[in-house]
Design an enzyme around this catalytic site. Sequence first.
Site: not given
Length: 286
Positions: A45, A118, A155
């Site tokens: 990431e 995200k 994540c």
Amino acid sequence: MDKRNVTVAALQTAYGHDMKANIARTEELVREAAKQGAQIILPSELFQGIYFCTKQEPKWFETAFAANEHPCVLALKKLAAELKVVLPISFFEKDGPRYYNSVAIADADGEILGVYRKSHIPDGPGYQEKYYFRPGDTGFKAWKTKYAQIGVGICWDQWYPECARAMTLMGAELLFYPTAIGSEPYDANLNTHKQWQRAMQGHAVSNAIPVIASNRIGLEDNGGVKQAFYGHSFVADHAGNLVKEYGEKEEGVLTHTFDIAEIESYRADWGFFRDRRTDLYAKSII
């Protein structure tokens, strides 16, 4: 049953403040993975620099770019075409006045298939992402690449079973999670790498799907705020077994080959998707 083999790779390394050096290091590892036969290769990431979300500082907004202008995306989509590999490219995205933590999916011809933003944005000591990123508005996606249909979360997304299930329901055959995770500033003795791995191993088991996770390593200094990243990148098979794993210091490439046809048969045999009760879920899920 005919085999349909796909080789995946997870990259693990340390990153610093120099974006060009970080891109060059990532390219080096991508080339090494391709030499080992990898067809879908996952960097970690926000590999453009240090993980800057350890504190709130407006200067970092200057490092965000639109997907079609970001140096990381431009460099790696070119590399994808050269090596004929698929690359989920993590980057800090600027879209007008909006900022996102995003992944651009480069197919094996270098075409960007699209962007995933995200969905779950953490906010806590050492991970102050809500200051920088809006919650993603793309929804979950399954990308049809040259080698396989893939799902990519970022994540904090990896802790949510709904994310993994949604991508699998959409047809994903492999799940990828680029990550930046490590120490907790409020407790120097807390190391969450086992929980981190187990959460994703659970996704692998309950969806009968391989999971590939790439994390960074090393101690980073963000203007006096220091954070250590614990690595432990891994590849888990469709039964949740860790078939490849690094520790907290190794740098390099983890590769593994999966037979997608065999996994599809295994998934059907277990009946996880046959026996779902969506009529009940709608009554109890908020």
